[in-house]
Write a protein that holds these residues in place. Structure first.
Motif, mmCIF file in Angstrom:
data_model
loop_
_atom_site.group_PDB
_atom_site.id
_atom_site.type_symbol
_atom_site.label_atom_id
_atom_site.label_comp_id
_atom_site.label_asym_id
_atom_site.label_seq_id
_atom_site.Cartn_x
_atom_site.Cartn_y
_atom_site.Cartn_z
ATOM 1 N N ASP A 151 0.815 -1.221 0.000
ATOM 2 C CA ASP A 151 0.000 0.000 0.000
ATOM 3 C C ASP A 151 0.845 1.267 0.000
ATOM 4 O OD1 ASP A 151 -2.418 -1.379 0.019
ATOM 5 O OD2 ASP A 151 -2.340 -1.625 2.208
ATOM 6 N N ALA A 152 2.107 1.150 0.410
ATOM 7 C CA ALA A 152 3.005 2.306 0.450
ATOM 8 C C ALA A 152 4.395 1.853 0.023
ATOM 9 C CB ALA A 152 3.052 2.908 1.852
ATOM 10 N N THR A 153 5.009 2.618 -0.851
ATOM 11 C CA THR A 153 6.287 2.217 -1.444
ATOM 12 C C THR A 153 7.298 3.350 -1.337
ATOM 13 O OG1 THR A 153 5.143 0.809 -3.047
ATOM 14 C CG2 THR A 153 7.412 1.403 -3.547
ATOM 15 N N TYR A 154 8.495 3.017 -0.892
ATOM 16 C CA TYR A 154 9.605 3.966 -0.930
ATOM 17 C C TYR A 154 10.168 3.930 -2.359
ATOM 18 C CZ TYR A 154 9.515 4.524 4.133
ATOM 19 O OH TYR A 154 9.130 4.811 5.413
ATOM 20 N N VAL A 155 9.766 4.871 -3.165
ATOM 21 C CA VAL A 155 10.039 4.804 -4.604
ATOM 22 C C VAL A 155 11.523 4.934 -4.937
ATOM 23 C CG1 VAL A 155 7.753 5.570 -5.323
ATOM 24 C CG2 VAL A 155 9.504 7.275 -4.782
ATOM 25 N N LYS A 156 12.294 5.594 -4.079
ATOM 26 C CA LYS A 156 13.722 5.794 -4.377
ATOM 27 C C LYS A 156 14.434 4.454 -4.570
ATOM 28 C CE LYS A 156 17.751 8.099 -4.434
ATOM 29 N NZ LYS A 156 18.357 8.805 -3.321
ATOM 30 N N LYS B 264 1.806 5.682 -2.982
ATOM 31 C CA LYS B 264 1.013 4.512 -3.336
ATOM 32 C C LYS B 264 1.154 4.284 -4.834
ATOM 33 C CE LYS B 264 -3.670 2.566 -3.133
ATOM 34 N NZ LYS B 264 -3.178 1.280 -2.620
ATOM 35 N N ILE B 265 1.415 3.042 -5.222
ATOM 36 C CA ILE B 265 1.524 2.677 -6.629
ATOM 37 C C ILE B 265 0.256 1.913 -7.006
ATOM 38 C CG2 ILE B 265 2.960 1.587 -8.383
ATOM 39 C CD1 ILE B 265 4.431 3.712 -6.824
ATOM 40 N N GLU B 266 -0.428 2.363 -8.044
ATOM 41 C CA GLU B 266 -1.653 1.701 -8.503
ATOM 42 C C GLU B 266 -1.505 1.295 -9.961
ATOM 43 O OE1 GLU B 266 -4.973 4.225 -7.829
ATOM 44 O OE2 GLU B 266 -4.963 3.945 -5.650
ATOM 45 N N LEU B 267 -2.126 0.151 -10.317
ATOM 46 C CA LEU B 267 -2.133 -0.278 -11.708
ATOM 47 C C LEU B 267 -2.999 0.670 -12.526
ATOM 48 C CD1 LEU B 267 -2.578 -4.140 -11.356
ATOM 49 C CD2 LEU B 267 -0.467 -2.903 -11.841
ATOM 50 N N ARG B 268 -2.588 0.910 -13.739
ATOM 51 C CA ARG B 268 -3.431 1.702 -14.630
ATOM 52 C C ARG B 268 -4.676 0.904 -14.993
ATOM 53 N NH1 ARG B 268 -2.424 6.390 -15.355
ATOM 54 N NH2 ARG B 268 -0.319 7.177 -14.984
#
Length: 531
Positions: free
Chosen positions: A187-192, A517-521
């Motif tokens: 649900d939460a991502t450290y994008v770096k 948050k990363i979500e699928l298109r």
């Protein structure tokens, strides 16, 4: 008169300890301390004597105390208001002149380049690099820089970059797959972390021709060493600080193993480069077949020649140590700057959903589902504007600096020999004199003509970053692959206004690592999970 004469004859003949009651060693020590103090004060007179105002420095430390507490970036806006467009500070005893005036900067970066040709970033000031890092292009000085630049420039032409796109696409596809997995499982991502993996995979491929997936294989030697290229320890950091305050201690500190780059990492890349070079020279036909579709930087350096003959028929190639130095600098510099920039771009997309939607639409309308290439990505104008605007607000390197070779006067200001002229990139990018509503994110502002020297994320002039076009291609291809499959969404704790880390000297970094948050298109929702 007789009494005075007797006393005058007696005093010099008396023992100094009997006369003062203090041991001579104390007097000598006090004298040495006084001389050191006066020398320290004298060195801090360079800028006041030149008529350059600024915040008051402390002897030996200069303005280091303020910089350590507030960083370099935050005080620039305050000093600009207090002292004007030109003001001075001291890093230890090194005089820095901060310039917000674009006319002066154009003189420094271009018109009077011969007097300001040497870069003077933190690494050059420290001068604590293990051999052969100082042979790297960004550290090279004077004629050595001219030679390296002439040899290396042909390696970054559009034709060469076209062949590198195959490597970049492979790494970008891996990045997109990894972010799809993150969308499906977290649900939460450290994008770096993901962008660091992409940057590392890209550099490994474009530098050495080695394909890795560092997100899946964290133990790969290239991944391990890239993440440890800059040593970080209480002892090392404080010794580096000591070398700024007392430059004469540098030889001793180097003997103690204090460096700005981890020496074991440098040795690893040196040995890796040498091993690959030997393999390619033994089997040139086999490697030529591999290079038909993809080119790597190491091979370009092996093939590069200096064709500036100065009237003589000669061609100089890079030595093995020079090649190693360039590769190490690429890993150390490109790895951090690319991943940091992409991290800021994901933050902007999450906090500006309309911009994200327009960017996705622009990608789809211009190239559809085509594989990104050097040529077709140039058609996506909005992508170019988006990256430029992100780098305006969040330049990964917030300062550009040049050393003054000889004292010169520009627009009524005197720049003493040995002083460092600094362009405070971030503050110039956010100056209302140069950009309307400068703190707002507006890619459309790039539809208008903007003074090119007001945009400095890669520097400017002959010493502009040689890998600028490569970096732009990497970021464009990475974003295209990612935005086709996922979207970035802000979380409740995602800051509306970005705060920067004051301790990240020499680079721009968020105070807290960015979580999104990363979500699928929409069209990805029904696709099977990628294992």
């Amino acid at each position: 008169m007789r009494v005075v004469g007797v006393m005058t004859d007696l005093v010099p003949s008396m023992d100094i300890q009997q006369w003062s009651g203090i041991h001579p060693a104390v007097w000598y020590g006090a004298g040495v301390c006084l001389l050191i103090y006066l020398y320290g004060k004298w060195r801090l007179r360079v800028l006041p004597n030149a008529g350059i105002a600024g915040p008051p420095p402390t002897i030996f430390l200069g303005n280091l105390k303020q910089m350590a507490t507030l960083g370099i970036v935050d005080p620039c806006r305050r000093h600009r208001k207090t002292f004007g467009k030109v003001y001075g500070q001291f890093l230890g005893s090194h005089p820095f002149i901060f310039v917000h005036d674009l006319d002066i900067l154009k003189e420094v970066f271009v018109k009077n380049f011969a007097n300001f040709k040497n870069r003077m970033a933190m690494f050059q000031i420290l001068n604590m690099n293990p051999y052969p890092i100082d042979m790297g292009l960004i550290f090279a000085r004077d004629e050595a820089w001219y030679r390296l630049r002439n040899i290396m420039t042909p390696s970054f032409t559009g034709a060469k970059l076209k062949h590198m796109c195959g490597h970049i696409n492979t790494a970008a596809e891996s990045l997109a797959r990894n972010l799809v997995e993150a969308a499906e499982h977290t649900d939460a991502t450290y994008v770096k972390e993901y962008f660091m993996a992409f940057a590392l995979d890209t550099i490994a491929a474009t530098a050495f021709g080695i394909q890795i997936d560092s997100q899946k294989d964290l133990s790969h030697p290239l991944a391990v060493n890239a993440k440890n290229v800059f040593p970080s320890s209480f002892f090392n950091d404080n010794c580096l600080l000591l070398s700024v305050i007392f430059p004469s201690l540098k030889p001793l500190l180097k003997l103690c193993g204090v460096y700005t780059f981890t020496s074991s990492v440098v040795n690893f890349y040196r040995e890796t480069a040498e091993r690959i070079v030997v393999q390619r020279r033994r089997r040139p036909e086999e490697h030529a077949l591999l290079l038909q579709k993809k080119v790597d930087f190491l091979q370009l350096l092996l093939d590069a020649e200096d064709r500036t003959t100065n009237g003589k028929a000669q061609a100089k190639r890079l030595s093995s140590d020079e090649i190693c130095a360039q590769v190490c600098v690429i890993f150390g510099g490109g790895f951090e700057t690319i991943s940091t920039s992409l991290q800021f771009m994901s933050y902007v997309l999450a906090t500006h959903p309309i911009v994200q939607r327009k960017l996705v639409e622009a990608i789809h309308s211009e190239i559809g589902e085509e594989e990104p290439t050097y040529d077709n990505i140039q058609r996506i104008e909005y992508l170019e504007h988006f990256i430029r605007e992100t780098l305006r607000l969040y330049p990964s390197v917030p300062l550009a600096a040049r050393e003054t070779a000889s004292t010169v006067e520009i627009k009524g200001y005197t720049f003493p020999r040995g002083s460092v002229v600094v362009a405070p990139t971030l503050e110039i990018h956010r100056d209302p004199e140069y950009f309307d509503d400068p703190d707002s994110f507006d890619p459309d502002r790039w539809k208008e003509t903007i003074n090119p020297i007001s945009w400095l994320p890669f520097g400017y002039g002959p010493r502009q970053c040689i890998a600028m076009r490569l970096a732009m291609v990497e970021m464009k291809i990475g974003l295209i692959h990612v935005l086709r499959r996922v979207e970035f969404v802000r979380l409740p704790d995602t800051p509306q206004v970005m705060e920067f880390d004051p301790k990240a000297h020499g680079r721009l970094a968020p105070r807290k690592a960015i979580r999104l948050k990363i979500e699928l298109r929409q069209h990805q929702q029904t696709t099977p999970s990628i294992s």
